[in-house]
Design an enzyme around this catalytic site. Structure first.
Site, PDB file in Angstrom:
ATOM      1  N   THR A  14       0.884  -1.204  -0.049  1.00 14.17           N
ATOM      2  CA  THR A  14       0.162  -0.038   0.080  1.00 14.17           C
ATOM      3  C   THR A  14       0.850   1.261   0.084  1.00 14.17           C
ATOM      4  O   THR A  14       2.068   1.024   0.507  1.00 14.17           O
ATOM      5  CB  THR A  14      -0.960   0.020   1.076  1.00 14.17           C
ATOM      6  OG1 THR A  14      -1.755   1.268   1.275  1.00 14.17           O
ATOM      7  CG2 THR A  14      -0.249   0.032   2.459  1.00 14.17           C
ATOM      8  N   GLY A  15       0.358   2.361  -0.556  1.00 12.73           N
ATOM      9  CA  GLY A  15       0.997   3.622  -0.319  1.00 12.73           C
ATOM     10  C   GLY A  15       0.303   4.299   0.807  1.00 12.73           C
ATOM     11  O   GLY A  15       0.697   5.593   0.809  1.00 12.73           O
ATOM     12  N   LYS A  19      -3.849   3.588   6.167  1.00 15.05           N
ATOM     13  CA  LYS A  19      -4.637   2.198   6.086  1.00 15.05           C
ATOM     14  C   LYS A  19      -3.397   1.247   6.830  1.00 15.05           C
ATOM     15  O   LYS A  19      -4.034   0.250   7.308  1.00 15.05           O
ATOM     16  CB  LYS A  19      -4.289   1.878   4.615  1.00 15.05           C
ATOM     17  CG  LYS A  19      -5.591   2.008   3.938  1.00 15.05           C
ATOM     18  CD  LYS A  19      -5.347   1.395   2.480  1.00 15.05           C
ATOM     19  CE  LYS A  19      -6.394   1.508   1.736  1.00 15.05           C
ATOM     20  NZ  LYS A  19      -6.324   0.770   0.151  1.00 15.05           N
ATOM     21  N   GLU A  43      -3.340  -0.731 -10.615  1.00 17.02           N
ATOM     22  CA  GLU A  43      -4.786  -0.536 -10.128  1.00 17.02           C
ATOM     23  C   GLU A  43      -5.560  -0.093 -11.489  1.00 17.02           C
ATOM     24  O   GLU A  43      -5.628   0.978 -11.946  1.00 17.02           O
ATOM     25  CB  GLU A  43      -4.678   0.775  -9.353  1.00 17.02           C
ATOM     26  CG  GLU A  43      -5.794   0.749  -8.346  1.00 17.02           C
ATOM     27  CD  GLU A  43      -5.934   1.459  -6.790  1.00 17.02           C
ATOM     28  OE1 GLU A  43      -4.667   1.616  -6.479  1.00 17.02           O
ATOM     29  OE2 GLU A  43      -6.771   1.727  -6.409  1.00 17.02           O
ATOM     30  N   ASP A  72      -8.394  -3.040  -1.087  1.00 13.66           N
ATOM     31  CA  ASP A  72      -9.055  -1.997  -1.732  1.00 13.66           C
ATOM     32  C   ASP A  72     -10.200  -1.590  -1.229  1.00 13.66           C
ATOM     33  O   ASP A  72     -11.167  -2.545  -0.851  1.00 13.66           O
ATOM     34  CB  ASP A  72      -9.344  -2.389  -3.134  1.00 13.66           C
ATOM     35  CG  ASP A  72      -9.210  -0.921  -4.050  1.00 13.66           C
ATOM     36  OD1 ASP A  72      -8.123  -0.538  -4.301  1.00 13.66           O
ATOM     37  OD2 ASP A  72     -10.432  -0.566  -4.376  1.00 13.66           O
ATOM     38  N   PHE A 148      -8.585   9.362   7.518  1.00 12.94           N
ATOM     39  CA  PHE A 148      -8.204   9.858   5.859  1.00 12.94           C
ATOM     40  C   PHE A 148      -9.547   9.771   4.999  1.00 12.94           C
ATOM     41  O   PHE A 148     -10.429   9.315   5.603  1.00 12.94           O
ATOM     42  CB  PHE A 148      -7.076   9.084   5.362  1.00 12.94           C
ATOM     43  CG  PHE A 148      -7.469   7.712   5.035  1.00 12.94           C
ATOM     44  CD1 PHE A 148      -7.231   6.519   6.037  1.00 12.94           C
ATOM     45  CD2 PHE A 148      -7.637   7.086   3.572  1.00 12.94           C
ATOM     46  CE1 PHE A 148      -7.766   5.054   5.852  1.00 12.94           C
ATOM     47  CE2 PHE A 148      -7.953   5.917   3.643  1.00 12.94           C
ATOM     48  CZ  PHE A 148      -8.164   4.994   4.704  1.00 12.94           C
ATOM     49  N   GLY A 149      -9.064  10.109   3.766  1.00  8.52           N
ATOM     50  CA  GLY A 149     -10.226   9.992   2.750  1.00  8.52           C
ATOM     51  C   GLY A 149     -11.446  10.788   3.254  1.00  8.52           C
ATOM     52  O   GLY A 149     -11.851  11.817   3.778  1.00  8.52           O
ATOM     53  N   ASP A 151     -13.300   9.925   6.041  1.00 12.69           N
ATOM     54  CA  ASP A 151     -13.682   9.680   7.204  1.00 12.69           C
ATOM     55  C   ASP A 151     -14.470  10.893   8.072  1.00 12.69           C
ATOM     56  O   ASP A 151     -15.437  10.795   8.514  1.00 12.69           O
ATOM     57  CB  ASP A 151     -12.388   9.480   8.172  1.00 12.69           C
ATOM     58  CG  ASP A 151     -11.806   7.950   7.851  1.00 12.69           C
ATOM     59  OD1 ASP A 151     -12.666   7.244   7.628  1.00 12.69           O
ATOM     60  OD2 ASP A 151     -10.525   7.613   8.209  1.00 12.69           O
ATOM     61  N   LYS A 172     -11.967   3.371  15.512  1.00 19.45           N
ATOM     62  CA  LYS A 172     -12.468   3.372  14.070  1.00 19.45           C
ATOM     63  C   LYS A 172     -12.336   1.761  13.608  1.00 19.45           C
ATOM     64  O   LYS A 172     -13.395   1.237  13.073  1.00 19.45           O
ATOM     65  CB  LYS A 172     -11.527   4.012  13.059  1.00 19.45           C
ATOM     66  CG  LYS A 172     -11.895   3.700  11.599  1.00 19.45           C
ATOM     67  CD  LYS A 172     -11.075   4.547  10.645  1.00 19.45           C
ATOM     68  CE  LYS A 172     -11.515   4.184   9.203  1.00 19.45           C
ATOM     69  NZ  LYS A 172     -10.476   4.796   8.136  1.00 19.45           N
TER      70      LYS A 172
END
Ligand code: ITT
Length: 195
Positions: A14-15, A19, A43, A72, A148-149, A151, A172
């Site tokens: 993962t980058g 995560k 991807e 993913d 992140f994202g 959230d 979480k």
């Protein structure tokens, strides 16, 4: 696969360091150590999160020459007919959380869920997938600074009206799609790859 030597270490391609941290905590509960591998895996764009994860896992395992996992995830919003779904990464990078809130200004149906797929693959084995789903609602405004994202705009069911971003990583992980999928994976991984 029977003589497979790993089982207590998972190589997570993962980058995304958030995560990775979430995954590390979940897998530690199963006594599995997690190593982060930053490998540029393919991807693809596909309506299915599972398909995206599988193709990445096959490619990453080949590139690393190791058994690896990729994960993913996508956010599926009922009032937007499942958008952004498997295109969450692109949508986050383009319109972001604010764009989603704007799209939903007049949308009363705020139910949504995250779907996570953990795909395990080794260079000589087909991929195997584990799923997790977190149901909840899209909030009316962004709240919280953790995670992140998406959230800050996602409130999980039974999460005391808090967004994921208002929770610690441990908090979480009690509700998250990723924790559920990783739990399924860990059960299998630590049981000697039983069916
Ligand atoms: P990888 O390197 O592991 O692919 P990524 O950040 O690209 O990391 P995904 O493709 O799995 O992650 O996720 C797609 C997008 O969905 C991601 O950019 C986030 O915006 C969103 N997302 C996924 N999981 C999330 C979570 O737990 N909380 C909030 N948003 C999430």
């Amino acid at each position: 696969m029977k003589s497979f030597p790993w089982g207590r270490v998972a190589f997570f391609v993962t980058g995304n360091t958030c995560k990775f941290d979430e995954a590390r905590m979940v897998l530690a509960e199963y006594n599995v150590a997690t190593a982060m591998l930053r490998v540029k895996a393919v991807e693809i764009q596909d309506d299915s999160v599972e398909e995206v994860a599988k193709v990445s896992a096959i490619d990453a395992a080949k590139k690393c020459g190791l058994p690896i996992i990729v994960e993913d995830a996508g956010l599926f919003i009922e009032g937007l007919k499942g958008f952004p779904g498997s295109y969450s990464s692109y949508v986050y990078r383009t319109i972001g959380t604010k764009g989603i809130l704007e799209l939903m200004e007049n949308v009363e149906e705020r139910e949504a869920y995250f779907h996570s797929v953990v795909a395990f693959s080794s260079p000589d084995e087909p991929p195997r997938c584990f799923h997790g789903k977190a149901e909840g609602k899209i909030s009316r405004e962004e709240k919280g600074s953790h995670g992140f994202g998406f959230d800050p705009i996602f409130k999980p069911l039974n999460g005391h009206d808090k967004t994921f971003a208002e929770m610690t990583k441990e908090g979480k992980n009690k509700y998250s799609h990723r924790a559920l999928a990783l739990g399924e994976f860990a059960e299998w991984y630590t049981s000697g790859f039983q069916k």
